[in-house]
Design a protein around this motif. Structure first.
Motif, PDB file in Angstrom:
ATOM      1  N   ARG A 133       9.813  -6.972  -8.141  1.00  0.00           N
ATOM      2  CA  ARG A 133       9.102  -6.301  -9.234  1.00  0.00           C
ATOM      3  C   ARG A 133       8.188  -5.201  -8.701  1.00  0.00           C
ATOM      4  O   ARG A 133       8.007  -4.165  -9.338  1.00  0.00           O
ATOM      5  CB  ARG A 133       8.303  -7.325 -10.041  1.00  0.00           C
ATOM      6  N   MET A 134       7.628  -5.436  -7.506  1.00  0.00           N
ATOM      7  CA  MET A 134       6.786  -4.406  -6.898  1.00  0.00           C
ATOM      8  C   MET A 134       7.607  -3.158  -6.584  1.00  0.00           C
ATOM      9  O   MET A 134       7.171  -2.029  -6.830  1.00  0.00           O
ATOM     10  CB  MET A 134       6.134  -4.972  -5.633  1.00  0.00           C
ATOM     11  N   TYR A 135       8.816  -3.340  -6.040  1.00  0.00           N
ATOM     12  CA  TYR A 135       9.647  -2.185  -5.706  1.00  0.00           C
ATOM     13  C   TYR A 135      10.103  -1.441  -6.957  1.00  0.00           C
ATOM     14  O   TYR A 135      10.229  -0.211  -6.932  1.00  0.00           O
ATOM     15  CB  TYR A 135      10.853  -2.618  -4.866  1.00  0.00           C
ATOM     16  N   VAL A 136      10.341  -2.163  -8.044  1.00  0.00           N
ATOM     17  CA  VAL A 136      10.676  -1.505  -9.307  1.00  0.00           C
ATOM     18  C   VAL A 136       9.523  -0.614  -9.746  1.00  0.00           C
ATOM     19  O   VAL A 136       9.718   0.542 -10.144  1.00  0.00           O
ATOM     20  CB  VAL A 136      11.000  -2.546 -10.401  1.00  0.00           C
ATOM     21  N   GLU A 137       8.298  -1.135  -9.653  1.00  0.00           N
ATOM     22  CA  GLU A 137       7.135  -0.332 -10.045  1.00  0.00           C
ATOM     23  C   GLU A 137       6.951   0.863  -9.113  1.00  0.00           C
ATOM     24  O   GLU A 137       6.664   1.977  -9.553  1.00  0.00           O
ATOM     25  CB  GLU A 137       5.863  -1.182 -10.031  1.00  0.00           C
ATOM     26  N   LYS A 138       7.147   0.656  -7.808  1.00  0.00           N
ATOM     27  CA  LYS A 138       6.959   1.743  -6.844  1.00  0.00           C
ATOM     28  C   LYS A 138       7.942   2.886  -7.109  1.00  0.00           C
ATOM     29  O   LYS A 138       7.569   4.059  -7.104  1.00  0.00           O
ATOM     30  CB  LYS A 138       7.121   1.210  -5.414  1.00  0.00           C
ATOM     31  N   ARG A 139       9.209   2.519  -7.377  1.00  0.00           N
ATOM     32  CA  ARG A 139      10.205   3.549  -7.667  1.00  0.00           C
ATOM     33  C   ARG A 139       9.891   4.269  -8.969  1.00  0.00           C
ATOM     34  O   ARG A 139      10.042   5.490  -9.076  1.00  0.00           O
ATOM     35  CB  ARG A 139      11.605   2.921  -7.738  1.00  0.00           C
ATOM     36  N   LEU A 164       0.824  -1.204   0.000  1.00  0.00           N
ATOM     37  CA  LEU A 164       0.000   0.000   0.000  1.00  0.00           C
ATOM     38  C   LEU A 164       0.860   1.256   0.000  1.00  0.00           C
ATOM     39  O   LEU A 164       1.897   1.313   0.653  1.00  0.00           O
ATOM     40  CB  LEU A 164      -0.934   0.005   1.212  1.00  0.00           C
ATOM     41  N   ASP A 165       0.429   2.265  -0.735  1.00  0.00           N
ATOM     42  CA  ASP A 165       1.108   3.556  -0.798  1.00  0.00           C
ATOM     43  C   ASP A 165       0.370   4.552   0.098  1.00  0.00           C
ATOM     44  O   ASP A 165      -0.843   4.725  -0.028  1.00  0.00           O
ATOM     45  CB  ASP A 165       1.127   4.084  -2.238  1.00  0.00           C
TER      46      ASP A 165
END
Length: 212
Positions: free
Chosen positions: A196-202, A91-92
């Motif tokens: 992959r989630m952290y790549v998208e978040k960044r 969650l953001d």
């Protein structure tokens, strides 16, 4: 039930998620798609006695549906392959809600997000709470485009305001999609989706900074 499910949201917990994922994984690499006949032939070649044991214990022979994942990268033409998709959701903006309004509001947000995620998947899919504000969806039989569409739908379901004690709060969500392959452990699959989630978040954070 208490041992295998999250006490706050009622979703499967981390241990149950890993158990369900592990049960679907094959323990050995496999280069192609085995047919049912190939699988039976292999069992006989290993000296398997069908009357006295299960296939899983036939001299190390794994009787699993081999886990095939779609090839290629995002944006490529979908090759039609269906696999076990693992969607890692973080969650953001959740921490700021907890800090500003307290854990009661934060807990209410997590409960509502769990409900929205569960409502957005098919019967038979698994929605689990990994811990904190991290959730994981296991969805079998999806192609690459199917998984991307599912991530978009779930993100859009989370975005609308959540009302807690007369106050409307919002959270966003970042999703990473990993694919299960034969020979991978449950932790390896989850780590792949997490990365992959952290790549998208960044990537989304950079886009927001440029837009601002």
């Amino acid at each position: 039930h208490r041992a295998s499910h999250d006490s706050l949201t009622g979703l499967p917990n981390s241990a149950e998620l890993r158990a369900r994922l592990s049960a679907r994984l094959c323990r050995r690499p496999h280069a192609g798609r085995p047919s049912a006949v190939d699988s039976l032939d292999a069992a006989y070649e290993h000296g398997f006695d069908f009357g006295h044991a299960s296939l899983e214990h036939a001299d190390g022979f794994d009787h699993h549906v081999h886990t095939i994942a779609p090839e290629g990268r995002e944006g490529d033409v979908d090759d039609g392959t269906k696999g076990l998709a693992v969607l890692f959701c973080d969650l953001d903006g959740f921490k700021s809600i907890n800090d500003r309004f307290g854990h009661h509001t934060g807990d209410a947000v997590l409960i509502e997000v769990a409900r929205r995620l569960t409502s957005g998947v098919r019967d038979g899919d698994t929605v689990a709470r990994l811990g904190g504000d991290e959730f994981v969806v296991l969805a079998d039989g999806l192609g690459r485009a199917d998984a991307q569409d599912l991530a978009v739908r779930l993100r859009n379901a989370i975005i609308p305001p959540i009302r807690v004690d007369g106050r409307a709060v919002r959270v966003g969500a970042s999703f990473g999609i990993g694919w299960a392959h034969c020979g991978m452990s449950a932790d390896e699959v989850l780590h792949s989706a997490d990365q992959r989630m952290y790549v998208e978040k960044r990537s989304r954070a950079k886009q927001q900074r440029r837009a601002g």
